[in-house]
Design a protein around this motif. Structure first.
Motif, PDB file in Angstrom:
ATOM      1  N   GLY A  92     -21.377 -11.687 -38.322  1.00 28.52           N
ATOM      2  CA  GLY A  92     -20.277 -12.431 -37.715  1.00 28.52           C
ATOM      3  C   GLY A  92     -20.026 -12.058 -36.262  1.00 28.52           C
ATOM      4  O   GLY A  92     -20.950 -11.861 -35.474  1.00 28.52           O
ATOM      5  N   GLU A  93     -18.728 -11.930 -35.906  1.00 26.85           N
ATOM      6  CA  GLU A  93     -18.343 -11.679 -34.522  1.00 26.85           C
ATOM      7  C   GLU A  93     -18.894 -10.366 -33.974  1.00 26.85           C
ATOM      8  O   GLU A  93     -19.132 -10.232 -32.777  1.00 26.85           O
ATOM      9  CB  GLU A  93     -16.811 -11.678 -34.398  1.00 26.85           C
ATOM     10  N   ILE A  94     -19.111  -9.399 -34.856  1.00 25.06           N
ATOM     11  CA  ILE A  94     -19.613  -8.094 -34.430  1.00 25.06           C
ATOM     12  C   ILE A  94     -20.941  -8.239 -33.687  1.00 25.06           C
ATOM     13  O   ILE A  94     -21.174  -7.598 -32.657  1.00 25.06           O
ATOM     14  CB  ILE A  94     -19.800  -7.154 -35.647  1.00 25.06           C
ATOM     15  N   VAL A  95     -21.803  -9.117 -34.191  1.00 26.57           N
ATOM     16  CA  VAL A  95     -23.112  -9.309 -33.572  1.00 26.57           C
ATOM     17  C   VAL A  95     -22.954  -9.854 -32.150  1.00 26.57           C
ATOM     18  O   VAL A  95     -23.569  -9.352 -31.200  1.00 26.57           O
ATOM     19  CB  VAL A  95     -23.986 -10.256 -34.417  1.00 26.57           C
ATOM     20  N   GLY A  96     -22.117 -10.890 -31.987  1.00 24.42           N
ATOM     21  CA  GLY A  96     -21.912 -11.472 -30.672  1.00 24.42           C
ATOM     22  C   GLY A  96     -21.304 -10.483 -29.689  1.00 24.42           C
ATOM     23  O   GLY A  96     -21.733 -10.395 -28.530  1.00 24.42           O
ATOM     24  N   LEU A  97     -20.328  -9.699 -30.140  1.00 25.75           N
ATOM     25  CA  LEU A  97     -19.690  -8.703 -29.267  1.00 25.75           C
ATOM     26  C   LEU A  97     -20.691  -7.628 -28.842  1.00 25.75           C
ATOM     27  O   LEU A  97     -20.717  -7.213 -27.680  1.00 25.75           O
ATOM     28  CB  LEU A  97     -18.494  -8.071 -29.982  1.00 25.75           C
ATOM     29  N   CYS A  98     -21.510  -7.174 -29.790  1.00 28.15           N
ATOM     30  CA  CYS A  98     -22.499  -6.146 -29.463  1.00 28.15           C
ATOM     31  C   CYS A  98     -23.546  -6.674 -28.484  1.00 28.15           C
ATOM     32  O   CYS A  98     -23.991  -5.959 -27.581  1.00 28.15           O
ATOM     33  CB  CYS A  98     -23.182  -5.647 -30.740  1.00 28.15           C
ATOM     34  N   MET A  99     -23.929  -7.945 -28.646  1.00 27.71           N
ATOM     35  CA  MET A  99     -24.896  -8.531 -27.717  1.00 27.71           C
ATOM     36  C   MET A  99     -24.305  -8.638 -26.313  1.00 27.71           C
ATOM     37  O   MET A  99     -24.991  -8.354 -25.323  1.00 27.71           O
ATOM     38  CB  MET A  99     -25.333  -9.898 -28.210  1.00 27.71           C
ATOM     39  N   SER A 100     -23.055  -9.016 -26.232  1.00 27.53           N
ATOM     40  CA  SER A 100     -22.403  -9.114 -24.930  1.00 27.53           C
ATOM     41  C   SER A 100     -22.295  -7.740 -24.275  1.00 27.53           C
ATOM     42  O   SER A 100     -22.536  -7.587 -23.075  1.00 27.53           O
ATOM     43  CB  SER A 100     -21.008  -9.728 -25.087  1.00 27.53           C
ATOM     44  N   ASN A 101     -21.956  -6.728 -25.065  1.00 27.36           N
ATOM     45  CA  ASN A 101     -21.857  -5.369 -24.528  1.00 27.36           C
ATOM     46  C   ASN A 101     -23.229  -4.834 -24.121  1.00 27.36           C
ATOM     47  O   ASN A 101     -23.357  -4.124 -23.122  1.00 27.36           O
ATOM     48  CB  ASN A 101     -21.218  -4.431 -25.556  1.00 27.36           C
TER      49      ASN A 101
END
Length: 636
Positions: A11-20
């Motif tokens: 979920g959102e964790i993947v997108g946030l980690c990719m952005s970071n």
């Protein structure tokens, strides 16, 4: 850390980690990777309320790469969604600065797509043999009991490609799970995950290719498959690709031999296994099949019969493939572990070339090549592609040989014969094993001083094969050398190198020169360790001296234009360059290395095209070194 979180997150964790992770890439100046991560983050459930942040970040990456129009588009979209006043101000400043900018650079002018890099050679394919050059043919081998093999239909020059083949099936080693794409096997920092398991890919194309070959079947059972050995996982992938399990009986020479045909015709060596080994293999196969659903394997393994018959049928197929793979798989290697210094790695000896395993794979056409301890080919890996080139001239009618591991350059005849018999179930009768020439890995007999002696077959009563003298003292001396070498290696691994370590290694070297044939690889290894020890103290001239000695020892044991020697010439070039010796001598070494690399198909890339192969990186470094040396020579 972010890559592991991406692999296991949802979920959102993947997108946030990719952005970071994109932010980290930008700090490191890796803007292309940052751009990829920002784009993937927006497709991986990135929080809508924070979308302006990743758009802002992607715009900065576009600007760094020179793509102003794309950056402006992202900045305008980000500004319309931004709720953070500080971020709004930054976006407005960027828009104001670049809106009036007329100099627009194309992204493609900065980095050419990797797919356009002409590294993998093209060949005119054989009419009936997939992936092989038209210069070869499949015929019965001239070596007794070797079966069929590839022979030259015409003269083949050094460096000429013979086989260019994509892996039929491959399994990435677990230690590279977060460093390489699980399909193309290339080293990548920017990887994105499967929605349902921990598989990682570098591109959508790799994901689609992986899905079509095996991942769509594996995904739901990833947790169980991850617990299996690489051998089992590779065997299952082979079965998933083989749609028709019935071996074709047609032997027409005009029929194209498919990859499925070739894989299914590989030798199993079941007759060479003990009863216990066969039973263990059968039990393992049954256990694996029972742990997977009935629809996991192709329809051809799902007959209209009770479950028990299906398990028996599928387990037999799996067991057979496992037996085939034990003697027919290729270990995909890369050269020069990026996490280890070439000169500090205690196990990076001269003839090992800092190679490390990346994956285990099946190459059906390449598997047709028979073994020789003195091969006439060279293997090169480009991700999941294998290129086999001629390492020396192959005359018409000569058989084309690969090397299965035991090489005359670093193993004695007895060691090679033992290794090949235990792993591949044959007694080697190649040119190196059949000739009466001196075995460079043998002892020097203390009685007759003959350097072509070898240890007798009885390990408890070793003797000289020439004068029958007792060689127990040689074994004791070798054991002492190995003990002292282990102590020296501890100094390397514990980063406590000193004058004592060099003194210890020089003592071993003196003992080895009395004990072994002058071209024994163990003497070369010790010279190499002394070279690396001096290099750790920036004693470049002494390091170059011992490195040169190691090369002199090994050169006669390898074929002309050997890539192994080219790697060592590269290392010698680095040492000479650092020693600031007269440029003429260093230039000669660099040119010698480049000539050998060129003979093996590695040339300087056109300007603007980055290397994607570790060996190609070495070639590019040598060319840069040559430019510096030439400039130095002109100014001196």
């Amino acid at each position: 850390m972010y890559t592991k979180a991406i692999a296991y997150g949802r979920g959102e964790i993947v997108g946030l980690c990719m952005s970071n992770r994109a932010a980290v890439f930008m700090q490191l100046g890796m803007n292309k990777e940052a751009l990829t991560d920002c784009t993937m983050a927006m497709s991986c459930c990135y929080p809508t309320k924070l979308l302006f942040k990743v758009l802002h970040r992607r715009a900065l990456a576009f600007l760094a790469l020179g793509d102003v129009p794309s950056a402006l588009q992202d900045l305008r979209t980000a500004l319309a969604q931004c709720t953070d006043m500080s971020c709004r101000t930054q976006i407005e400043v960027l828009l104001s600065k670049h809106t009036s900018c007329n100099a627009v650079a194309s992204l493609s002018s900065v980095h050419l797509p990797e797919e356009l890099i002409p590294l993998i050679p093209e060949i005119t394919t054989h009419p009936t043999l997939n992936h092989a050059s038209e210069s070869v043919c499949l015929t019965p081998s001239k070596i007794p009991s070797a079966g069929r093999g590839l022979c030259a239909k015409k003269d083949i020059n050094p460096g000429e490609p013979i086989v260019v083949e994509e892996a039929f099936a491959a399994v990435l080693r677990s230690e590279h799970n977060f460093k390489r794409c699980h399909h193309c096997l290339k080293s990548r920092l920017s990887l994105f995950p499967c929605d349902n398991c921990s598989a990682l890919w570098c591109s959508v194309d790799c994901k689609h290719a992986s899905d079509s070959l095996y991942h769509s079947s594996e995904c739901k059972h990833a947790a169980f498959l991850d617990s299996c050995t690489d051998e089992v996982r590779l065997a299952l992938r082979v079965l998933l690709r083989c749609k028709n399990k019935a071996r074709s009986l047609e032997k027409s020479p005009t029929r194209v031999l498919s990859d499925d045909d070739t894989v299914l015709s590989l030798m199993t060596h079941i007759e060479d296994l003990t009863e216990d080994q066969l039973q263990e293999c059968a039990r393992m196969a049954v256990k694996i099949i029972r742990s997977l659903p009935l629809n996991f394997l192709p329809v051809s393994l799902q007959p209209d019969c009770p479950t028990l018959d299906y398990v028996s049928h599928a387990a037999e197929a799996l067991g057979t493939v496992i037996c085939q793979l034990r003697t027919n798989t290729y270990a995909i290697f890369d050269v020069g572990d990026p996490h280890l210094s070439d000169l500090a790695h205690p196990e990076a000896t001269v003839h090992e070339n800092y190679q490390y395993r990346v994956a285990q794979a099946v190459f059906p056409t390449a598997s047709l090549l028979n073994h020789s301890c003195r091969p006439n080919t060279l293997l090169q890996y480009y991700g999941r592609f294998l290129v086999i080139r001629a390492s020396s001239k192959i005359s018409v009618g000569d058989e084309i040989f690969n090397n299965y591991g035991p090489h005359e350059g670093h193993m004695s005849k007895a060691q090679r014969q033992s290794a090949l018999k235990s792993q591949y179930y044959f007694t080697c009768c190649c040119e190196a094993c059949s000739s009466e020439t001196t075995d460079s890995n043998s002892f020097v007999c203390p009685k007759c001083a003959n350097i072509s002696v070898s240890i007798g077959h009885d390990p408890d009563h070793p003797f000289c094969s020439i004068c029958q003298a007792d060689l127990s003292s040689c074994l004791k001396q070798e054991k002492k050398c190995n003990f002292l070498l282990d102590k020296a290696r501890e100094s390397f691994s514990e980063s406590c190198l000193g004058a004592e370590t060099i003194s210890l290694l020089e003592q071993v070297l003196s003992m080895q020169k009395e004990l072994y044939h002058p071209h024994n690889s163990r003497i070369a290894e010790t010279n190499d360790m002394i070279s690396r020890a001096y290099a750790s103290f920036s004693e470049w001239r002494m390091a170059a001296k011992y490195c040169q000695e190691a090369i002199n020892i090994l050169t006669p044991t390898y074929p002309e234009n050997s890539i192994e020697i080219a790697m060592e010439l590269h290392k010698l070039s680095q040492l000479l360059f650092n020693s600031k010796e007269q440029p003429t001598g260093t230039l000669e070494t660099v040119d010698k290395a480049l000539a050998v690399f060129a003979a093996n198909g590695f040339h300087k890339l056109p300007s603007g095209i980055p290397p994607t192969n570790s060996t190609q990186e070495i070639v590019e470094e040598l060319h840069q070194m040559r430019l510096c040396l030439a400039e130095w020579d002109r100014s001196s």
